[in-house]
Design an enzyme around this catalytic site. Structure first.
Site, PDB file in Angstrom:
ATOM      1  N   LYS A   1     -17.364  -7.398   7.371  1.00  0.00           N
ATOM      2  CA  LYS A   1     -16.088  -8.107   7.551  1.00  0.00           C
ATOM      3  C   LYS A   1     -15.670  -8.077   9.007  1.00  0.00           C
ATOM      4  CE  LYS A   1     -13.564  -7.615   3.171  1.00  0.00           C
ATOM      5  NZ  LYS A   1     -12.385  -6.980   2.560  1.00  0.00           N
TER       6      LYS A   1
ATOM      7  N   HIS B   1       0.844  -1.207   0.000  1.00  0.00           N
ATOM      8  CA  HIS B   1       0.000   0.000   0.000  1.00  0.00           C
ATOM      9  C   HIS B   1       0.879   1.257   0.000  1.00  0.00           C
ATOM     10  CE1 HIS B   1      -3.025  -2.716   2.264  1.00  0.00           C
ATOM     11  NE2 HIS B   1      -3.513  -2.540   1.060  1.00  0.00           N
TER      12      HIS B   1
ATOM     13  N   ARG C   1      -0.985  -6.009  -8.714  1.00  0.00           N
ATOM     14  CA  ARG C   1       0.222  -6.806  -8.508  1.00  0.00           C
ATOM     15  C   ARG C   1       0.370  -7.858  -9.592  1.00  0.00           C
ATOM     16  NH1 ARG C   1      -2.009  -8.149  -2.684  1.00  0.00           N
ATOM     17  NH2 ARG C   1      -3.777  -8.219  -4.096  1.00  0.00           N
TER      18      ARG C   1
ATOM     19  N   SER D   1      -2.715  -7.976   2.553  1.00  0.00           N
ATOM     20  CA  SER D   1      -3.070  -7.890   3.978  1.00  0.00           C
ATOM     21  C   SER D   1      -3.464  -9.267   4.514  1.00  0.00           C
ATOM     22  CB  SER D   1      -4.230  -6.911   4.175  1.00  0.00           C
ATOM     23  OG  SER D   1      -3.834  -5.612   3.830  1.00  0.00           O
TER      24      SER D   1
HETATM   25  O1  PNS Z   1      -8.692  -3.245  -0.621  1.00  0.00           O
HETATM   26  P1  PNS Z   1      -9.990  -3.855  -1.028  1.00  0.00           P
HETATM   27  O2  PNS Z   1     -10.660  -4.520   0.146  1.00  0.00           O
HETATM   28  O3  PNS Z   1      -9.832  -4.767  -2.210  1.00  0.00           O
HETATM   29  O4  PNS Z   1     -10.944  -2.629  -1.485  1.00  0.00           O
HETATM   30  C1  PNS Z   1     -12.199  -2.864  -2.102  1.00  0.00           C
HETATM   31  C2  PNS Z   1     -12.957  -1.531  -2.308  1.00  0.00           C
HETATM   32  C3  PNS Z   1     -13.025  -0.749  -1.013  1.00  0.00           C
HETATM   33  C4  PNS Z   1     -12.251  -0.702  -3.353  1.00  0.00           C
HETATM   34  C5  PNS Z   1     -14.381  -1.898  -2.820  1.00  0.00           C
HETATM   35  O5  PNS Z   1     -14.921  -2.872  -1.979  1.00  0.00           O
HETATM   36  C6  PNS Z   1     -15.333  -0.699  -2.861  1.00  0.00           C
HETATM   37  O6  PNS Z   1     -15.159   0.184  -3.660  1.00  0.00           O
HETATM   38  N1  PNS Z   1     -16.331  -0.694  -1.970  1.00  0.00           N
HETATM   39  C7  PNS Z   1     -17.292   0.399  -1.853  1.00  0.00           C
HETATM   40  C8  PNS Z   1     -18.681  -0.012  -2.317  1.00  0.00           C
HETATM   41  C9  PNS Z   1     -18.828   0.189  -3.799  1.00  0.00           C
HETATM   42  O7  PNS Z   1     -18.708   1.270  -4.334  1.00  0.00           O
HETATM   43  N2  PNS Z   1     -19.098  -0.934  -4.490  1.00  0.00           N
HETATM   44  C10 PNS Z   1     -19.222  -0.963  -5.914  1.00  0.00           C
HETATM   45  C11 PNS Z   1     -17.859  -1.154  -6.563  1.00  0.00           C
HETATM   46  S1  PNS Z   1     -18.021  -1.449  -8.253  1.00  0.00           S
END
Ligand code: PNS
Length: 163
Positions: A42, A18, A92, A130
């Site tokens: 979660k 990150h 990645r 993570s």
């Molecule tokens: O680090 P992560 O857990 O892979 O992040 C995922 C994240 C936070 C980018 C994704 O879950 C997200 O954008 N959540 C917010 C809800 C949302 O907008 N969902 C539609 C995405 S297309």
């Protein structure tokens, strides 16, 4: 006009992967908002408040143009609220790209004004996640050099506190 981006994620915990992406984003944008998703679905290792505190402590002195925030609901709505032009995501591998692409297209459909920028991870952080960090740590393996020292310390404190 100042260029502002959002770097969203769970950050449970923050890894050197990150940090690498944040450093890259800072080269491209005037301001980077690291946005921690508040996701009651979660079961995280660290509470959102703990993550905000750790990220401020770790990133604050290193990246003066980074701000730590939390968000709920749709990412694109949050991006509009922050007046951010872009969403940053780190990739990645091809697997990450496959995971990101449907989200990018959905976000674009929801709001075509917010562009997603994919930044390729440094080679030496490209295997860090993570979830892998938490697994190795929980089984007694070393995570030194894979997450900031402050995070190692906080993870050890969690174990000591029996959490
Ligand atoms: O680090 P992560 O857990 O892979 O992040 C995922 C994240 C936070 C980018 C994704 O879950 C997200 O954008 N959540 C917010 C809800 C949302 O907008 N969902 C539609 C995405 S297309």
């Amino acid at each position: 006009m100042s260029r502002r981006a959002i770097y969203p994620g769970t950050f449970d915990p923050l890894t050197n992967g990150h940090v690498d992406i944040i450093a890259r984003a800072c080269h491209l944008f005037d301001e980077v908002i690291v946005a921690i998703l508040v996701n009651p679905g979660k079961q995280p290792m660290f509470t959102v408040d703990e993550r905000v505190e750790m990220l401020n402590e770790e990133l604050g002195p290193r990246f003066p143009r980074v701000r730590i925030e939390t968000f709920e609901g749709l990412l694109v709505d949050y991006a509009m609220k922050c007046e951010a032009q872009a969403i940053i995501r780190g990739v990645r591998s091809v697997k990450d790209y496959e995971y990101e692409l449907p989200m990018i297209l959905m976000n674009r459909r929801l709001n075509p004004l917010v562009e997603t920028v994919l930044l390729v991870a440094a080679e030496d952080t490209s295997y860090i996640s993570s979830s892998l960090i938490k697994e190795v740590f929980s089984l007694g393996g070393t995570i030194d050099g894979l997450v900031p020292d402050l995070i190692v310390e906080r993870m050890n404190n969690k174990i000591r506190a029996g959490l």
